[in-house]
Design a protein around this motif. Structure first.
Motif, PDB file in Angstrom:
ATOM      1  N   ILE A  28       0.803  -2.505  -1.403  1.00  8.53           N
ATOM      2  CA  ILE A  28      -0.145  -3.319  -2.177  1.00  8.53           C
ATOM      3  C   ILE A  28      -1.296  -2.449  -2.651  1.00  8.53           C
ATOM      4  O   ILE A  28      -2.100  -1.968  -1.853  1.00  8.53           O
ATOM      5  N   GLU A  30      -4.315  -1.847  -5.940  1.00  9.35           N
ATOM      6  CA  GLU A  30      -5.118  -2.440  -7.020  1.00  9.35           C
ATOM      7  C   GLU A  30      -5.499  -3.897  -6.772  1.00  9.35           C
ATOM      8  O   GLU A  30      -5.950  -4.582  -7.688  1.00  9.35           O
ATOM      9  N   ILE A  31      -5.277  -4.386  -5.557  1.00  8.47           N
ATOM     10  CA  ILE A  31      -5.687  -5.738  -5.195  1.00  8.47           C
ATOM     11  C   ILE A  31      -6.438  -5.635  -3.870  1.00  8.47           C
ATOM     12  O   ILE A  31      -5.960  -4.992  -2.935  1.00  8.47           O
ATOM     13  N   LYS A  99       1.726  -7.139  -6.500  1.00  6.78           N
ATOM     14  CA  LYS A  99       0.940  -6.996  -7.732  1.00  6.78           C
ATOM     15  C   LYS A  99       1.602  -7.744  -8.881  1.00  6.78           C
ATOM     16  O   LYS A  99       0.926  -8.410  -9.690  1.00  6.78           O
ATOM     17  N   TYR A 102       1.043 -11.440  -8.282  1.00  4.80           N
ATOM     18  CA  TYR A 102      -0.387 -11.715  -8.457  1.00  4.80           C
ATOM     19  C   TYR A 102      -0.762 -11.750  -9.941  1.00  4.80           C
ATOM     20  O   TYR A 102      -1.436 -12.686 -10.404  1.00  4.80           O
ATOM     21  N   ASP A 103      -0.328 -10.740 -10.699  1.00  2.23           N
ATOM     22  CA  ASP A 103      -0.658 -10.668 -12.125  1.00  2.23           C
ATOM     23  C   ASP A 103      -0.111 -11.892 -12.869  1.00  2.23           C
ATOM     24  O   ASP A 103      -0.783 -12.453 -13.737  1.00  2.23           O
TER      25      ASP A 103
END
Length: 306
Positions: A28, A30-31, A99, A102-103
């Motif tokens: 994980i 960039e979050i 990700k 999530y995006d």
């Protein structure tokens, strides 16, 4: 405030959990996230092992097995993150999987729950979603219904495009906390099984939907925390009964007769097939035993299983 609160329930699956956590921190990016492990009174040293290897993980130690709904709600009711990721301890995340989910969820306003594509250990697909139960799923095997209904989606018909589904399998699901709160969190009358289906239906009724994001790959080692024992099938039957009583009140007086007919038929079929082979096929013998136990449990009035 973190973007995502990751909740992992644990019940005597120490090694699986440690591998799951390793995949969380390795994949994980960039979050921002926090990880909370809720241990349902394991006896294998899980909490101590987690804190030793992953000191940044918060561990909640329950004095009893609270089941899926109540244990998750402990964290969901207090999190400040806009999203919550529920992970089974027997999952392994692949690079970028969370990700991708999530995006998609951030961009999709009506998304209440999102999941990726679950994989077996050998990389083959698992079912990642389910249809809302109805009268036909009470009477017939899901595989038979899918065969007779060629327009129903299945794990093979979903390729690379995000798709709306009734509900997602709860091994790895990202949930929008706004939707969770307005839908009323998990119904704690469910101990194990049907919780995510029930919540997805509650969200659906309020305008939030469930989606599968196929490019997000998650290995799921398959029910190792609950197993495939007779007890697990009794837990499934218990939750199914609660679900039908809650959502199909007009069918409540018909539920027991219908399920008894189905179980009796399943028992007779498997006993007959087993007898024809002198029960040389272990699977038929095991299935006959399973249906017998399920039938007896219903005859006894469905006593509570924990």
């Amino acid at each position: 405030m973190t973007d995502v609160t990751i909740i992992i329930l644990s019940y005597n699956t120490k090694e699986l959990l440690l591998n799951c956590l390793k995949s969380v921190f390795e994949t994980i990016k960039e979050i921002s996230f926090e990880v909370v492990v809720v241990d349902n009174n394991s006896h294998d040293g899980t909490p101590k092992a987690v804190l030793k290897i992953f000191p940044d993980v918060r561990v909640i130690e329950n004095s009893e097995n609270l089941g899926f709904a109540k244990a998750n709600n402990l964290v969901l009711r207090q999190t400040k993150s806009p999203y919550a990721l529920l992970l089974n301890s027997d999952t392994i995340l692949t690079q970028g999987a969370v990700k991708s989910i999530y995006d998609f969820m951030v961009a999709k306003n009506d998304a209440g729950i999102c999941a990726g594509q679950l994989l077996n250990e050998d990389g083959t697909k698992q079912n990642s979603f389910a249809y809302f139960p109805g009268i036909f799923t009470l009477l017939f095997n899901e595989s038979l219904i899918n065969t007779l209904s060629p327009f129903r989606k299945n794990k093979h018909s979903i390729a690379n495009t995000e798709v709306k589904v009734d509900s997602c399998i709860g091994a790895c699901i990202l949930m929008k906390m706004e939707a969770v709160r307005k839908a009323g969190f998990f119904d704690e009358s469910f101990f194990f099984f049907f919780e995510e289906t029930d919540l997805a239906l509650a969200m659906h009724q309020k305008g939030w939907f469930s989606y599968i994001v196929p490019k997000a790959k998650i290995y799921h080692l398959g029910g190792q925390s609950v197993g495939h024992s007779i007890k697990s099938r009794l837990l499934f039957a218990q939750s199914r009964r609660i679900f039908y009583k809650k959502h199909f009140p007009l069918l409540s007086h018909m539920y027991m007769p219908l399920i008894m007919v189905r179980l009796t038929a399943d028992l007779l079929i498997n006993v007959t097939l087993g007898a024809l082979t002198l029960f040389s096929a272990t699977g038929k013998k095991n299935k006959a035993t399973l249906y017998y136990e399920l039938l007896v449990w219903h005859i006894k009035g469905c006593p509570t299983i924990r």
